[in-house]
Scaffold this active site. Structure first.
Site, short mmCIF file in Angstrom:
data_model
loop_
_atom_site.label_atom_id
_atom_site.label_comp_id
_atom_site.label_asym_id
_atom_site.label_seq_id
_atom_site.Cartn_x
_atom_site.Cartn_y
_atom_site.Cartn_z
CE LYS A 178 -20.26 21.61 3.09
NZ LYS A 178 -21.02 20.80 2.13
CD1 TRP A 185 -16.62 23.62 4.11
CD2 TRP A 185 -16.08 25.58 3.16
NE1 TRP A 185 -17.79 24.25 3.76
CE2 TRP A 185 -17.49 25.45 3.17
CE3 TRP A 185 -15.52 26.71 2.59
CZ2 TRP A 185 -18.33 26.43 2.66
CZ3 TRP A 185 -16.36 27.68 2.09
CH2 TRP A 185 -17.74 27.55 2.12
CD GLU A 188 -24.59 26.46 -16.00
OE1 GLU A 188 -23.40 26.35 -16.34
OE2 GLU A 188 -25.19 25.62 -15.30
CB THR A 246 -24.81 21.73 -17.53
OG1 THR A 246 -25.99 21.15 -17.00
CG2 THR A 246 -24.93 23.22 -17.54
#
Ligand code: ADP
Length: 546
Positions: free
Chosen positions: A441, A446, A329, A184
């Protein structure tokens, strides 16, 4: 009672062998630095991949040995995909835009024995070679006359494979054997390796090469712009031979003009890449008053496809957008935005546009769940947000040799944590809200950086937008918006930006600071490097009280 079917292993080599046997005349067109446009057929590529397989065997490479690549998308890279895994060795594709320390880390962690590099990356290898003690051989992907001067003891690819005749059958072995390895990008911490198998790769190809996922039809001309060093170029090099697609591999030049010319010259009908690439293609097409008549489908993923981009492709050029989502992944495909027939028939054009901005339906083979902090499944109602977890036969069960990373990556039941915050609706259409590490946040609530960015790129005179959360004394975090204006001498005014956003998002989402930059930093796969922006703007709201 067991079924009475033969248990033939699923081999990656069988994809190319089928391409050669059934669609042998279909072309693989490559743009190669220093060589121009080079044409082969699947028959040629299969033959040359077998020559490579023999050369590797002769060099002592066998099952499980790692062979690295540092290369752009072209026919030699395709041959390496098949030649290396075809003999049970592991094809480790490396991102050449990584920092030297990351390259050294990855090469040593993977214990690569051979590295195959494009000539332009030789200076990079010269820099790191002393720190990679396990590397035995460097193969340069060119002909003898194109080999640049180098202090390295390097072999020319065409000489390496030229000594062999390609007379061999691809061997069969356990389909669960490792085939390829991709790390990654590692925007945080050291890169982590996803180790694919023959079985996972073939199953992923069977799924990805279908109309319901990528719009793929037989006779297609497919151009993966997404690099072959990034998650198998989203699988196209594996499913293209399976459906007899002509494959166009664009080499190192991925600017708007080069891609436009290639699409025109080769009549590309299906292509895949990240939004930044398409911004440049659309800009060029607009500037030359051109068309994208051959292009039926454009697959957009890696980061969210902005609504304005979807509209431009579909309304101005009649190119269908397939918005897809996935991860290294996950091989990578997890969802794709081909609308289900019942939704096509029962929704308005505007509703369809809304759906296209989401990340598409889960694909066959991938189970998805939204869970809360206690790993309890949440409803698929299109509004409840949570951690997106997935499972399926082409999703990692573990990172490669990295116990620390494994600890946090899976739920108790073994589902993989994607690190994304998302909703799923009753049709299993996925909508990403944010990366869990990017979500802002503010006062315990959110704010989605993705939603804000999507709105911000619609501001007239804006080319690109990034939103980050910056520490704020009162609210914990507040959004900061960084804009790249079309004309840096004449950026939109802050007031006009606030007015524009104020009519489209909740008031408390409007960013506290709007900054203009000529360029936003991107990682090797086109993703915005938010860590760098966070560092740059770390103290931007220091002392702010409201
Ligand atoms: P890395 O994780 O190394 O940055 P990946 O390509 O594996 O590289 O990144 C996967 C992540 O990219 C996803 O978890 C998601 O956050 C983001 N991503 C991929 N496709 C999309 C998309 N269509 N919309 C929004 N985000 C996306």
């Amino acid at each position: 009672m067991k079924g009475l079917m033969q248990n033939a292993p699923l081999m990656i080599s069988s994809l190319l062998q089928t391409g050669a046997d059934v669609f042998g005349g279909s072309e693989v067109v490559s743009v190669v630095a220093g060589e121009g446009v080079v044409r082969h057929t699947y028959r040629d590529i299969n033959q040359r991949a077998k020559q490579l397989a023999q050369a590797l065997g002769d060099a002592g490479i066998g099952m499980t040995d790692r062979v690295a690549t540092l290369a752009w998308n072209d026919h030699r890279h395709l041959e390496i995909y098949y030649g290396v895994s075809g003999i049970g060795a592991v094809c480790h594709t490396i991102n050449p835009r990584l920092f030297p320390e990351q390259l050294i880390y990855i090469i040593n962690h993977a214990e690569d024995r051979i590295i195959m590099v494009d000539p332009m990356f030789l200076p990079l290898i010269e820099k790191i070679i002393d720190n990679c003690p396990k590397l035995e051989k460097i193969v340069v992907l060119c002909t003898a006359e194109n080999l640049p001067d180098t202090v390295l003891d390097a072999v020319v690819y065409e000489d390496f494979i030229g000594a062999f005749d390609g007379e061999m059958e691809w061997p069969e072995f356990d389909e669960n054997a490792a085939s390829s390895l991709c790390y990654t990008s590692g925007t945080t911490g050291n890169p982590k390796g996803a180790l694919y198998s023959h079985r996972s790769t073939v199953l992923h190809a069977l799924m990805a090469g279908t109309p319901a996922v990528t719009g793929t039809l037989t006779g297609e001309t497919m151009m993966p712009v997404v690099p072959m060093f990034h998650v198998n170029a989203w699988g196209q090099p594996y499913y293209a031979p399976l459906v007899g697609a002509k494959l166009v591999l664009p080499g190192p030049k991925l600017d708007g003009e080069s891609l436009y010319n290639l699409i025109q010259a080769e009549s590309v009908s299906n292509t895949a890449g990240v939004p930044t690439i398409w911004l440049n293609l659309l800009k060029h097409t607009r500037e030359v008053g051109g068309n994208l008549d051959s292009l039926r489908n454009v697959i957009i993923g890696g980061s969210a496809a902005p609504g304005a981009m979807i509209r431009e492709f579909e309304d101005d050029y009649q190119t269908n957008v397939i918005h897809a989502w996935g991860m290294t992944e996950m091989s990578p495909l997890g969802s794709a935005g081909v609308l289900a027939p019942h939704l096509m028939h029962s929704t308005s054009a505007e509703e369809q546009f809304e759906m296209k901005q989401k990340q598409g339906h889960r694909v066959f083979g991938v189970d998805m769940r939204i869970v809360n902090d206690d790993e309890e499944p949440q409803p698929h109602d299109g509004t409840t947000r949570g951690h997106l977890v997935v499972r399926g036969p082409w999703i990692i069960s573990s990172y490669y040799n990295n116990h620390d990373a494994n600890d946090k990556a899976f739920t108790k039941e073994g589902w993989f944590y994607t690190g994304d915050i998302a909703t799923l609706d009753e049709n299993n259409i996925l909508q990403l809200v944010d990366r869990s590490k990017d979500v802002i946040k503010s006062g315990g609530e959110w704010i989605s950086s993705i939603d804000l960015e999507n709105e911000a790129v619609g501001i007239p005179g804006v080319v690109e937008a990034a939103v980050i959360g910056v520490a704020h004394d009162k609210w914990g975090e507040r959004p900061v918006l960084i804009l790249v204006p079309q004309d840096s001498d004449n950026p939109p005014s802050e007031d006009s930006v606030r007015d524009f956003l104020g009519t489209r998002i909740a008031k408390w989402w409007v960013p506290d600071l709007i900054a203009f930059k000529d360029e936003i930093p991107h990682g090797a796969t086109g993703k915005i490097l938010k860590a760098e922006l966070r560092e740059e703007f770390r103290d931007a709201l220091a002392g702010a009280t409201d």
